[in-house]
Design a protein around this motif. Structure first.
Motif, PDB file in Angstrom:
ATOM      1  N   CYS A 104       0.850  -1.185   0.000  1.00 47.57           N
ATOM      2  CA  CYS A 104       0.000   0.000   0.000  1.00 47.57           C
ATOM      3  C   CYS A 104       0.891   1.243   0.000  1.00 47.57           C
ATOM      4  O   CYS A 104       1.748   1.399   0.875  1.00 47.57           O
ATOM      5  CB  CYS A 104      -0.932   0.015   1.214  1.00 47.57           C
ATOM      6  SG  CYS A 104      -2.060   1.433   1.250  1.00 47.57           S
ATOM      7  N   LEU A 106       0.280   4.199   0.838  1.00 45.38           N
ATOM      8  CA  LEU A 106       0.091   5.089   1.977  1.00 45.38           C
ATOM      9  C   LEU A 106       1.160   4.877   3.039  1.00 45.38           C
ATOM     10  O   LEU A 106       1.468   5.792   3.811  1.00 45.38           O
ATOM     11  CB  LEU A 106      -1.290   4.875   2.593  1.00 45.38           C
ATOM     12  CG  LEU A 106      -2.489   5.261   1.718  1.00 45.38           C
ATOM     13  CD1 LEU A 106      -3.789   4.938   2.442  1.00 45.38           C
ATOM     14  CD2 LEU A 106      -2.435   6.734   1.355  1.00 45.38           C
ATOM     15  N   ILE A 170      -8.308   1.721   7.250  1.00 42.23           N
ATOM     16  CA  ILE A 170      -7.003   2.098   6.704  1.00 42.23           C
ATOM     17  C   ILE A 170      -6.057   2.370   7.876  1.00 42.23           C
ATOM     18  O   ILE A 170      -6.340   3.230   8.709  1.00 42.23           O
ATOM     19  CB  ILE A 170      -7.110   3.364   5.836  1.00 42.23           C
ATOM     20  CG1 ILE A 170      -8.199   3.205   4.764  1.00 42.23           C
ATOM     21  CG2 ILE A 170      -5.763   3.709   5.208  1.00 42.23           C
ATOM     22  CD1 ILE A 170      -7.871   2.249   3.665  1.00 42.23           C
ATOM     23  N   PRO A 174      -3.781   8.924   5.029  1.00 39.57           N
ATOM     24  CA  PRO A 174      -3.671   9.436   3.665  1.00 39.57           C
ATOM     25  C   PRO A 174      -3.115  10.859   3.686  1.00 39.57           C
ATOM     26  O   PRO A 174      -3.418  11.636   4.594  1.00 39.57           O
ATOM     27  CB  PRO A 174      -5.117   9.421   3.153  1.00 39.57           C
ATOM     28  CG  PRO A 174      -5.838   8.467   4.057  1.00 39.57           C
ATOM     29  CD  PRO A 174      -5.176   8.610   5.393  1.00 39.57           C
ATOM     30  N   PRO A 180      -9.376   8.009   1.167  1.00 38.20           N
ATOM     31  CA  PRO A 180      -8.659   6.872   0.572  1.00 38.20           C
ATOM     32  C   PRO A 180      -9.311   6.435  -0.730  1.00 38.20           C
ATOM     33  O   PRO A 180     -10.533   6.513  -0.892  1.00 38.20           O
ATOM     34  CB  PRO A 180      -8.774   5.780   1.646  1.00 38.20           C
ATOM     35  CG  PRO A 180      -9.056   6.515   2.919  1.00 38.20           C
ATOM     36  CD  PRO A 180      -9.859   7.711   2.528  1.00 38.20           C
ATOM     37  N   GLU A 184      -6.930   1.537  -2.349  1.00 40.84           N
ATOM     38  CA  GLU A 184      -6.282   1.539  -1.031  1.00 40.84           C
ATOM     39  C   GLU A 184      -7.164   0.857   0.013  1.00 40.84           C
ATOM     40  O   GLU A 184      -6.667   0.117   0.868  1.00 40.84           O
ATOM     41  CB  GLU A 184      -5.976   2.987  -0.622  1.00 40.84           C
ATOM     42  CG  GLU A 184      -4.874   3.629  -1.442  1.00 40.84           C
ATOM     43  CD  GLU A 184      -4.820   5.139  -1.295  1.00 40.84           C
ATOM     44  OE1 GLU A 184      -3.824   5.740  -1.761  1.00 40.84           O
ATOM     45  OE2 GLU A 184      -5.772   5.717  -0.724  1.00 40.84           O
ATOM     46  N   CYS A 188      -6.211  -2.680   2.127  1.00 45.81           N
ATOM     47  CA  CYS A 188      -6.136  -2.714   3.593  1.00 45.81           C
ATOM     48  C   CYS A 188      -7.253  -3.534   4.228  1.00 45.81           C
ATOM     49  O   CYS A 188      -7.145  -3.907   5.408  1.00 45.81           O
ATOM     50  CB  CYS A 188      -6.181  -1.293   4.149  1.00 45.81           C
ATOM     51  SG  CYS A 188      -4.766  -0.263   3.670  1.00 45.81           S
TER      52      CYS A 188
END
Length: 276
Positions: A104, A106, A170, A174, A180, A184, A188
């Motif tokens: 991911c 992020l 998440i 972000p 998000p 994403e 997650c």
């Protein structure tokens, strides 16, 4: 027409903070509205040009430049997350696995992983959407203004962080607190599902529309789903789930606190029923 008054310094700082500007990139401010704005002083001097050397006739061409492996596609990252989450036997193992997970994007922009807070043996799990700035700094979910309101909401029905479990869909903030992306969220999602399965609660409370839609598979808005009981499959058994309004939304729309209070009373009644 009377022009609007110039914003104060406090108002400007509040605007930039809401826009996600929460760190400085240089020690001195630069007014880039000026035509002769100076270049940042930290820029390195350009290297001296190298002399041009012509290759000899019939010389072999240079080997191609080596690049790192391309990033995994979203579909591959989702599959990797599912397979990884399924291997975690405990919450601590899941946390360590998520610390190493690089599927991911992020993770690269967040300060740290925001895993969870509360009691791992709790009978009630609360799940929000994603960490904000305060959560990203402290590494715990719901510690900012909305977290303080959540604490008050829990206390209103006799709960606290010592007897509930709190997490987000998440686990990484972000950039700029943006929403998000669907990719994403899907990447997650296996991790929060595994968290819920390992905690093994009797009740699940989804806070806000994004977490409700992600975990309960509904496309309806939160005003249609809040206060309605859903069935949630943890992977080992089916438990009851109740969507309610996110504390951050209640801070913006305090008139809806009465609806949240109705949901809290329903949660308290359900807890009492499962305790008997």
């Amino acid at each position: 027409m009377t022009p609007d008054p110039a914003p104060s310094l406090r108002q400007l700082l509040a605007f930039y903070l809401d826009a996600g500007v929460d760190c400085a990139l240089a020690e001195d401010p630069i007014n880039r509205m000026l035509d002769d704005a100076p270049e940042p002083a930290a820029r390195e001097a350009a290297p001296e040009p190298r002399p041009i050397v012509k290759p000899a006739l019939h010389a072999k061409p240079p080997p191609p430049l080596a690049f790192g492996a391309p990033p995994a596609s979203p579909d591959a990252a989702i599959i990797s997350a599912r397979e990884a989450a399924a291997t975690a036997p405990t919450l601590e193992a899941l946390r360590e696995l998520m610390q190493r997970f690089d599927g991911c994007a992020l993770r690269a922009t967040a300060t740290q992983l925001v895993f969870a807070d509360g009691n791992p043996q709790a009978k009630v799990v609360f799940v929000g959407e994603a960490p904000g700035r305060d959560e990203d700094i402290e590494g715990l979910p719901f510690v900012g203004r909305s977290g303080k309101l959540l604490d008050l909401m829990l206390a209103a029905i006799g709960l606290n962080r010592g007897n509930v479990y709190i997490a987000n869909v998440i686990p990484w903030r972000p950039p700029g607190n943006r929403t998000p992306t669907p990719q994403e969220t899907q990447i997650c999602l296996p991790f929060i599902r595994r968290q819920i399965e390992l905690v093994n609660p009797d009740l699940l409370v989804t806070l806000g529309n994004p977490s409700t839609q992600a975990l309960l598979g509904t496309r309806d808005g939160i005003m249609r789903t809040r206060g309605r009981w859903f069935d949630y499959d943890t992977g080992t058994r089916t438990i009851r789930a109740l969507p309610t309004l996110h504390p951050a939304y209640l801070l913006r729309q305090p008139t809806y606190k009465r609806l949240a209070w109705q949901d809290l009373r329903a949660i308290a009644t359900a807890i009492a029923a499962t305790s008997n």
